[in-house]
Design a protein around this motif. Sequence first.
Motif, PDB file in Angstrom:
ATOM      1  N   LEU A  88      44.400  41.872  28.784  1.00  0.00           N
ATOM      2  CA  LEU A  88      43.655  40.595  28.064  1.00  0.00           C
ATOM      3  C   LEU A  88      42.664  39.715  28.461  1.00  0.00           C
ATOM      4  O   LEU A  88      41.819  39.380  27.906  1.00  0.00           O
ATOM      5  CB  LEU A  88      45.265  39.820  27.356  1.00  0.00           C
ATOM      6  N   ILE A  89      42.935  39.222  29.766  1.00  0.00           N
ATOM      7  CA  ILE A  89      42.200  38.212  30.221  1.00  0.00           C
ATOM      8  C   ILE A  89      41.371  38.641  31.461  1.00  0.00           C
ATOM      9  O   ILE A  89      40.728  37.882  32.239  1.00  0.00           O
ATOM     10  CB  ILE A  89      42.865  37.031  30.566  1.00  0.00           C
ATOM     11  N   GLY A  90      41.619  40.092  31.975  1.00  0.00           N
ATOM     12  CA  GLY A  90      41.093  40.400  33.141  1.00  0.00           C
ATOM     13  C   GLY A  90      41.811  40.153  34.464  1.00  0.00           C
ATOM     14  O   GLY A  90      42.766  39.398  34.574  1.00  0.00           O
ATOM     15  N   ARG A  91      41.071  40.622  35.493  1.00  0.00           N
ATOM     16  CA  ARG A  91      41.964  40.407  36.902  1.00  0.00           C
ATOM     17  C   ARG A  91      41.567  38.794  37.138  1.00  0.00           C
ATOM     18  O   ARG A  91      42.361  38.349  37.675  1.00  0.00           O
ATOM     19  CB  ARG A  91      40.954  41.346  37.958  1.00  0.00           C
ATOM     20  N   LYS A  92      40.237  38.203  37.170  1.00  0.00           N
ATOM     21  CA  LYS A  92      40.097  36.879  37.563  1.00  0.00           C
ATOM     22  C   LYS A  92      40.836  36.023  36.612  1.00  0.00           C
ATOM     23  O   LYS A  92      41.368  35.005  36.950  1.00  0.00           O
ATOM     24  CB  LYS A  92      38.541  36.897  37.478  1.00  0.00           C
ATOM     25  N   GLY A  93      40.901  36.170  35.359  1.00  0.00           N
ATOM     26  CA  GLY A  93      41.494  35.649  34.456  1.00  0.00           C
ATOM     27  C   GLY A  93      42.810  35.342  34.435  1.00  0.00           C
ATOM     28  O   GLY A  93      43.504  34.180  34.792  1.00  0.00           O
ATOM     29  N   THR A  94      43.700  36.491  35.208  1.00  0.00           N
ATOM     30  CA  THR A  94      44.982  36.449  35.515  1.00  0.00           C
ATOM     31  C   THR A  94      45.363  35.703  36.778  1.00  0.00           C
ATOM     32  O   THR A  94      46.269  34.831  36.705  1.00  0.00           O
ATOM     33  CB  THR A  94      45.548  38.118  35.817  1.00  0.00           C
ATOM     34  N   LEU A  95      44.312  35.698  37.800  1.00  0.00           N
ATOM     35  CA  LEU A  95      44.644  34.968  38.764  1.00  0.00           C
ATOM     36  C   LEU A  95      44.515  33.454  38.542  1.00  0.00           C
ATOM     37  O   LEU A  95      45.087  32.538  39.293  1.00  0.00           O
ATOM     38  CB  LEU A  95      43.367  35.396  39.847  1.00  0.00           C
ATOM     39  N   LEU A  96      43.381  33.073  37.797  1.00  0.00           N
ATOM     40  CA  LEU A  96      43.257  31.729  37.341  1.00  0.00           C
ATOM     41  C   LEU A  96      44.594  31.130  36.547  1.00  0.00           C
ATOM     42  O   LEU A  96      44.975  30.158  36.868  1.00  0.00           O
ATOM     43  CB  LEU A  96      42.058  31.652  36.576  1.00  0.00           C
ATOM     44  N   LEU A  97      45.041  31.888  35.655  1.00  0.00           N
ATOM     45  CA  LEU A  97      46.090  31.519  34.920  1.00  0.00           C
ATOM     46  C   LEU A  97      47.515  31.406  35.864  1.00  0.00           C
ATOM     47  O   LEU A  97      48.171  30.627  35.599  1.00  0.00           O
ATOM     48  CB  LEU A  97      46.558  32.477  33.842  1.00  0.00           C
ATOM     49  N   LEU A 198      42.954  24.959  45.449  1.00  0.00           N
ATOM     50  CA  LEU A 198      41.867  25.545  46.178  1.00  0.00           C
ATOM     51  C   LEU A 198      41.397  26.537  45.276  1.00  0.00           C
ATOM     52  O   LEU A 198      39.975  26.612  45.072  1.00  0.00           O
ATOM     53  CB  LEU A 198      42.117  25.897  47.766  1.00  0.00           C
ATOM     54  N   GLN A 199      42.156  27.541  44.750  1.00  0.00           N
ATOM     55  CA  GLN A 199      41.613  28.635  44.068  1.00  0.00           C
ATOM     56  C   GLN A 199      41.001  28.186  42.655  1.00  0.00           C
ATOM     57  O   GLN A 199      39.849  28.605  42.382  1.00  0.00           O
ATOM     58  CB  GLN A 199      42.811  29.486  43.747  1.00  0.00           C
ATOM     59  N   LEU A 200      41.607  27.130  42.203  1.00  0.00           N
ATOM     60  CA  LEU A 200      41.082  26.534  40.934  1.00  0.00           C
ATOM     61  C   LEU A 200      39.512  25.956  41.249  1.00  0.00           C
ATOM     62  O   LEU A 200      38.793  26.126  40.370  1.00  0.00           O
ATOM     63  CB  LEU A 200      41.817  25.410  40.390  1.00  0.00           C
ATOM     64  N   CYS A 201      39.476  25.578  42.438  1.00  0.00           N
ATOM     65  CA  CYS A 201      37.741  25.128  42.595  1.00  0.00           C
ATOM     66  C   CYS A 201      37.083  26.348  42.840  1.00  0.00           C
ATOM     67  O   CYS A 201      35.729  26.068  42.755  1.00  0.00           O
ATOM     68  CB  CYS A 201      38.213  24.184  43.825  1.00  0.00           C
ATOM     69  N   VAL A 202      37.475  27.170  43.543  1.00  0.00           N
ATOM     70  CA  VAL A 202      36.597  28.404  43.883  1.00  0.00           C
ATOM     71  C   VAL A 202      36.316  29.518  43.221  1.00  0.00           C
ATOM     72  O   VAL A 202      35.332  29.951  42.849  1.00  0.00           O
ATOM     73  CB  VAL A 202      36.913  28.942  45.409  1.00  0.00           C
ATOM     74  N   LEU A 203      37.631  30.228  42.639  1.00  0.00           N
ATOM     75  CA  LEU A 203      37.607  31.464  41.770  1.00  0.00           C
ATOM     76  C   LEU A 203      36.718  31.196  40.703  1.00  0.00           C
ATOM     77  O   LEU A 203      35.979  32.245  40.447  1.00  0.00           O
ATOM     78  CB  LEU A 203      39.055  31.678  41.343  1.00  0.00           C
ATOM     79  N   PRO A 204      36.604  30.234  39.720  1.00  0.00           N
ATOM     80  CA  PRO A 204      35.670  29.948  38.683  1.00  0.00           C
ATOM     81  C   PRO A 204      34.166  30.590  39.083  1.00  0.00           C
ATOM     82  O   PRO A 204      33.482  30.839  38.198  1.00  0.00           O
ATOM     83  CB  PRO A 204      35.618  28.684  38.131  1.00  0.00           C
ATOM     84  N   PHE A 205      33.764  30.407  40.372  1.00  0.00           N
ATOM     85  CA  PHE A 205      32.277  30.830  40.551  1.00  0.00           C
ATOM     86  C   PHE A 205      32.152  32.013  41.119  1.00  0.00           C
ATOM     87  O   PHE A 205      31.119  32.579  41.341  1.00  0.00           O
ATOM     88  CB  PHE A 205      31.806  29.664  41.815  1.00  0.00           C
ATOM     89  N   LEU A 206      33.310  32.930  41.141  1.00  0.00           N
ATOM     90  CA  LEU A 206      33.087  34.303  41.423  1.00  0.00           C
ATOM     91  C   LEU A 206      33.087  35.172  40.210  1.00  0.00           C
ATOM     92  O   LEU A 206      33.829  34.644  39.138  1.00  0.00           O
ATOM     93  CB  LEU A 206      34.329  34.588  42.406  1.00  0.00           C
ATOM     94  N   PRO A 207      32.514  36.377  40.297  1.00  0.00           N
ATOM     95  CA  PRO A 207      32.226  37.337  39.094  1.00  0.00           C
ATOM     96  C   PRO A 207      33.654  37.935  38.846  1.00  0.00           C
ATOM     97  O   PRO A 207      34.494  38.204  39.691  1.00  0.00           O
ATOM     98  CB  PRO A 207      31.355  38.195  39.658  1.00  0.00           C
ATOM     99  N   GLU A 208      33.761  38.455  37.756  1.00  0.00           N
ATOM    100  CA  GLU A 208      35.161  39.375  37.377  1.00  0.00           C
ATOM    101  C   GLU A 208      34.842  40.675  38.007  1.00  0.00           C
ATOM    102  O   GLU A 208      33.740  40.970  38.460  1.00  0.00           O
ATOM    103  CB  GLU A 208      35.176  39.447  35.736  1.00  0.00           C
ATOM    104  N   SER A 209      35.907  41.428  38.059  1.00  0.00           N
ATOM    105  CA  SER A 209      35.803  42.672  38.574  1.00  0.00           C
ATOM    106  C   SER A 209      34.612  43.523  37.716  1.00  0.00           C
ATOM    107  O   SER A 209      34.773  43.691  36.652  1.00  0.00           O
ATOM    108  CB  SER A 209      37.146  43.592  38.602  1.00  0.00           C
TER     109      SER A 209
END
Length: 510
Positions: A88-97, A198-209
């Motif tokens: 539903l929300i992708g790999r990156k979205g899952t990690l952020l959630l 830390l992840q909430l600060c960094v991961l949004p700037f990285l692309p999805e798979s």
Amino acid sequence: LEKRRRLRLKCGVNTCAGENVFVFSAMLTSFLFLPVQYIKKFYNQTWTERYGEPIGADMVTMLWSITVSIFAIGGLLGALCVTLLTKLIGRKGTLLLNNGFAVIAALLLALGEKARSFEMLIIGRFIMGVDSGIALSALPMYLGEISPRHMRGSIGQFNSILICLGVFTGQVLGLPELLGQESRWNFLFAFLALPALLQLCVLPFLPESPRFLLMERRDEAGAEKAFRAFLGKKDVSKELEEVHAESRAQNTLHMASVTELMLNPALRWQVITVMVTMACYQLCGLNAIWYYTNGILRDSGFAENVIPYIVLSTGGIETLAAVVSGLVIERIGRRPLLIFGFSAMAFFFGLLTVFLNFQDQYSWMPYLSFTCILAVIASFCSGPGGIPFVLTGELFEQSYRPAAFMIAGIVNWVANFAVGLLFPFMQESLQTYAFLVFLVVCVLGAVYLYFILPETKNKTFMDISQSFAKINKVPLGDKEIENELAIKAGSKEVEKNGKVIIDGEMESSF
């Protein structure tokens, strides 16, 4: 032996573990080592304040058992959610959630003592288990899909390296001079929120798979942008064509369910291999090693206030072995490291059993026992500690990967729960001979991997799937070969000995 066992039960240290992910260099996992007596004392005080009488021994044991075991139940629930979330929300979205679960759990665990509520600790630990179940599936999936194939193992091993670093960090923070005091133990739980923030600060700037974007979302522009960001180059046409070829070669274009994966004869041995490696990962006896460490050090004559500092060596050995494994995995390969790791663990478990049985007869024997403990830990982290998660991402093509990680997660957390449930009974009945059970598990795992697992080093996902064709008794179709060759479109092709050799200057890195 009985006296020593009771002493260990009385003074032993249990692990309160919470895992979260810090992605780009990899992830950070916080294992918090808390003295059991502090939390049990808090349970007793809270019970007395509520009901006007001390808590019974059976009740405090039950509450503590729930606190310990509910982490694995939460992990199982998290693993069951991964397929749906990543779809539903992708790999990156899952990690952020997933960071939301970590922050909520940290707040509940840290504030439970202030609120005089042991229920908050139990619920917080359950939510932290959910976070761990999601992280241990979504993160290896994400890392495997964004990594060039010649670095996929090394990047995947960051999972293991930073879990070990988290263990070591928890040991350091748990020292009496820092947060390992009765007045400060709740602050240890608050530390769990740090990796999430830390992840909430960094991961949004990285692309999805890019594989997810191209094969599941059909977003070629987004996938091209992601490939450029991860590879640091403008021309990513070869990588895009490889993913297109993999998509054409797949038996199904939709995301397969767990049932479809289990019933697919072309993937039968891949599924069995993942289940075996994940079961051995949990059942190989490392959790039992932590149980014995403090007792062996006491028997060696070390003072109680010195033992926490000596135990730091276990976390240091773990981290060092995981780093070495990450450095050599692309040279040696996954298969040799796994077989060596399980074989070495079996060898040192045998020695440890001998040393423990002669420990009371020779004053120097406990030192050999502790050396064996360090060797078992190093052997585990050299391969079995991280490679099973790498393999789960490598053995399956895109449409089957989320379901594969769900199966791996289920086996992982069920086995984790089984060890926590059964080991106390094994230790009670078998005493030091309990390690022979783990020796057998390690030997069986090594033998299975020797005969079944092919090497996956520097291979594309299609190459790996095709390497199982013979054992699965599934013929390799011409269409799949054509699709594989399409990856190298535009490259020079040379026929030699009936095989097509592609001599292109720009081979796909994925």
